[in-house]
Structures are given as structure tokens and as C-alpha cells.
Design a protein around this motif. Structure first.
Motif, PDB file in Angstrom:
ATOM      1  N   GLN A  79       0.844  -1.189   0.000  1.00 19.84           N
ATOM      2  CA  GLN A  79       0.000   0.000   0.000  1.00 19.84           C
ATOM      3  C   GLN A  79       0.884   1.245   0.000  1.00 19.84           C
ATOM      4  O   GLN A  79       1.800   1.354   0.796  1.00 19.84           O
ATOM      5  CB  GLN A  79      -0.887  -0.005   1.257  1.00 19.84           C
ATOM      6  N   PRO A  80       0.639   2.199  -0.900  1.00 18.02           N
ATOM      7  CA  PRO A  80       1.442   3.424  -0.884  1.00 18.02           C
ATOM      8  C   PRO A  80       1.148   4.235   0.381  1.00 18.02           C
ATOM      9  O   PRO A  80       0.071   4.113   0.980  1.00 18.02           O
ATOM     10  CB  PRO A  80       1.008   4.170  -2.137  1.00 18.02           C
ATOM     11  N   ASP A  81       2.127   5.062   0.769  1.00 19.14           N
ATOM     12  CA  ASP A  81       1.980   5.862   1.971  1.00 19.14           C
ATOM     13  C   ASP A  81       0.871   6.904   1.826  1.00 19.14           C
ATOM     14  O   ASP A  81       0.166   7.208   2.777  1.00 19.14           O
ATOM     15  CB  ASP A  81       3.296   6.561   2.311  1.00 19.14           C
ATOM     16  N   TYR A  82       0.725   7.451   0.632  1.00 20.02           N
ATOM     17  CA  TYR A  82      -0.267   8.508   0.426  1.00 20.02           C
ATOM     18  C   TYR A  82      -0.949   8.294  -0.908  1.00 20.02           C
ATOM     19  O   TYR A  82      -0.301   8.056  -1.916  1.00 20.02           O
ATOM     20  CB  TYR A  82       0.414   9.878   0.443  1.00 20.02           C
ATOM     21  N   LEU A  83      -2.249   8.366  -0.901  1.00 20.26           N
ATOM     22  CA  LEU A  83      -3.019   8.308  -2.134  1.00 20.26           C
ATOM     23  C   LEU A  83      -3.722   9.651  -2.310  1.00 20.26           C
ATOM     24  O   LEU A  83      -4.519  10.049  -1.458  1.00 20.26           O
ATOM     25  CB  LEU A  83      -4.066   7.195  -2.077  1.00 20.26           C
ATOM     26  N   PRO A  84      -3.447  10.353  -3.399  1.00 24.66           N
ATOM     27  CA  PRO A  84      -4.131  11.629  -3.594  1.00 24.66           C
ATOM     28  C   PRO A  84      -5.599  11.386  -3.920  1.00 24.66           C
ATOM     29  O   PRO A  84      -5.968  10.335  -4.455  1.00 24.66           O
ATOM     30  CB  PRO A  84      -3.396  12.239  -4.787  1.00 24.66           C
ATOM     31  N   PRO A  85      -6.437  12.328  -3.589  1.00 28.16           N
ATOM     32  CA  PRO A  85      -7.851  12.142  -3.894  1.00 28.16           C
ATOM     33  C   PRO A  85      -8.073  12.132  -5.405  1.00 28.16           C
ATOM     34  O   PRO A  85      -7.449  12.886  -6.137  1.00 28.16           O
ATOM     35  CB  PRO A  85      -8.519  13.365  -3.250  1.00 28.16           C
ATOM     36  N   ILE A  86      -8.945  11.242  -5.818  1.00 27.62           N
ATOM     37  CA  ILE A  86      -9.211  11.100  -7.242  1.00 27.62           C
ATOM     38  C   ILE A  86     -10.289  12.077  -7.696  1.00 27.62           C
ATOM     39  O   ILE A  86     -10.213  12.653  -8.767  1.00 27.62           O
ATOM     40  CB  ILE A  86      -9.621   9.647  -7.573  1.00 27.62           C
ATOM     41  N   ALA A  87     -11.280  12.291  -6.856  1.00 25.94           N
ATOM     42  CA  ALA A  87     -12.373  13.181  -7.217  1.00 25.94           C
ATOM     43  C   ALA A  87     -11.880  14.624  -7.246  1.00 25.94           C
ATOM     44  O   ALA A  87     -11.073  15.038  -6.423  1.00 25.94           O
ATOM     45  CB  ALA A  87     -13.519  13.049  -6.216  1.00 25.94           C
TER      46      ALA A  87
END
Length: 179
Positions: A79-87
Motif C-alpha cells: 500500500q502506498p503511503d499517500y493516495l491523492p484524492p481522485i475526485a
């Protein structure tokens, strides 16, 4: 990628063979039996050619092994440390677009003045945060021994930001008094 590596290896092997054939000493066979263009004994070169071809095939095998996904250890998926919001966020356009009558010049001027005041106020707020960050970095730099020139440059930046912030505060006060 594999094809390119294999092609390069085979090309290198062919160049080695050609170079060997050019530099080999001419044989002592009589000129009557040999054609005019052939100056060497192909029988004496056969073992060396076989060695060059064997070396080329070894290189080819090494290249295939290096490029083979079976030999490489698979990296675990994590799992990546940070996932940017897609919306996408909704833009706050209601405050930045003029909603009134375009024939009303005074109302539009008031809207423009309010926009300018908002920008100035945003700069003043951001300047406070930035000045604090720069002061912390300057103090850290002084502890770690940065040059006097760099410290003067940082102090100049801090002073310029504070000066601009003070000027904008004065402009906002003057604008509020004028209204």
C-alpha cells in the motif's frame, strides 16, 4: 528489449569473427589452388571461429538470463503511503465570478475592489506563516553554520515579505476608510 540485446550480442560476435578473419596470417598454400580473394587457410581458422561463436552464444545466454523475469525476485506489492484524492474538488467560483448586472458599473467596481482586498488579505495571512517558517530555517542555518551572505539573503527576504505585508495592511485600512 530481449530482441535488441540478442541482436547486439550476435552483431558483436559477427564483428569479432570478421576481425579475426582479417587479421589472420595468410596460409602457406600455393596460389594455384586458392582463389585470388582468399588469402588465408579456412581450415586453420575453424577452431578459432568456433571459439568466437561459442563465446557469442554464452553472451547471448547471459543476456537472456539478465532480461528474464523468472530470475528477478518479484517485489512485493504494498500500500502506498499517500493516495491523492481522485475526485475533483469543486472550485469556489461564486466569490470570484461577478454575478450582477454588467451594465451596473459601480457594482462591478465594488466587486473588483472586494477581489483585490481578498487577495491582499490572503497575502497577509500567508506572509505570517511564511515569515515564521523562514525565521525557523534561518535559526537552523545559524546553528548549522551557513555563510553570512546566505544569512543576509534570508534576512532580506524576511524583511521584504514583512514590508509588503505592512504595505498591504495600510492599503486595506485606507480602502476601508474610503468606503
Amino acid at each position: 528489449m530481449k530482441k535488441l540485446i540478442v541482436t547486439l550480442v550476435l552483431l558483436a560476435a559477427a564483428l569479432l569473427v570478421c576481425n579475426y578473419l582479417r587479421t589472420a596470417e595468410p596460409s602457406s598454400m600455393s596460389a594455384k589452388r586458392q582463389p585470388v580473394l582468399n588469402h588465408s587457410d579456412p581450415v586453420s581458422k575453424a577452431p578459432k571461429i568456433e571459439e568466437a561463436l561459442a563465446h557469442a552464444s554464452e553472451l547471448k545466454e547471459q543476456a537472456v538470463e539478465l532480461d528474464s523475469p523468472e530470475t528477478a525476485e518479484p517485489t512485493p506489492i504494498r500500500q502506498p503511503d499517500y493516495l491523492p484524492p481522485i475526485a475533483q474538488r469543486e472550485a469556489k467560483t461564486s466569490g470570484y465570478q461577478y454575478q450582477g448586472d454588467l451594465d451596473d458599473h459601480q457594482a462591478y467596481l465594488q466587486f473588483q475592489h472586494q477581489q483585490q482586498a481578498d487577495v491582499k488579505q490572503a497575502y497577509i495571512v500567508a506572509a505570517k506563516v511564511k515569515v515564521e517558517q523562514l525565521k525557523e530555517l534561518l535559526a537552523r542555518g545559524e546553528r548549522e553554520g551557513i555563510s553570512e551572505e546566505q544569512r543576509q539573503f534570508a534576512r532580506g527576504k524576511i524583511a521584504a515579505i514583512e514590508k509588503m505585508s505592512a504595505e498591504l495592511k495600510e492599503q486595506l485600512k485606507a480602502q476601508a476608510i474610503a468606503q
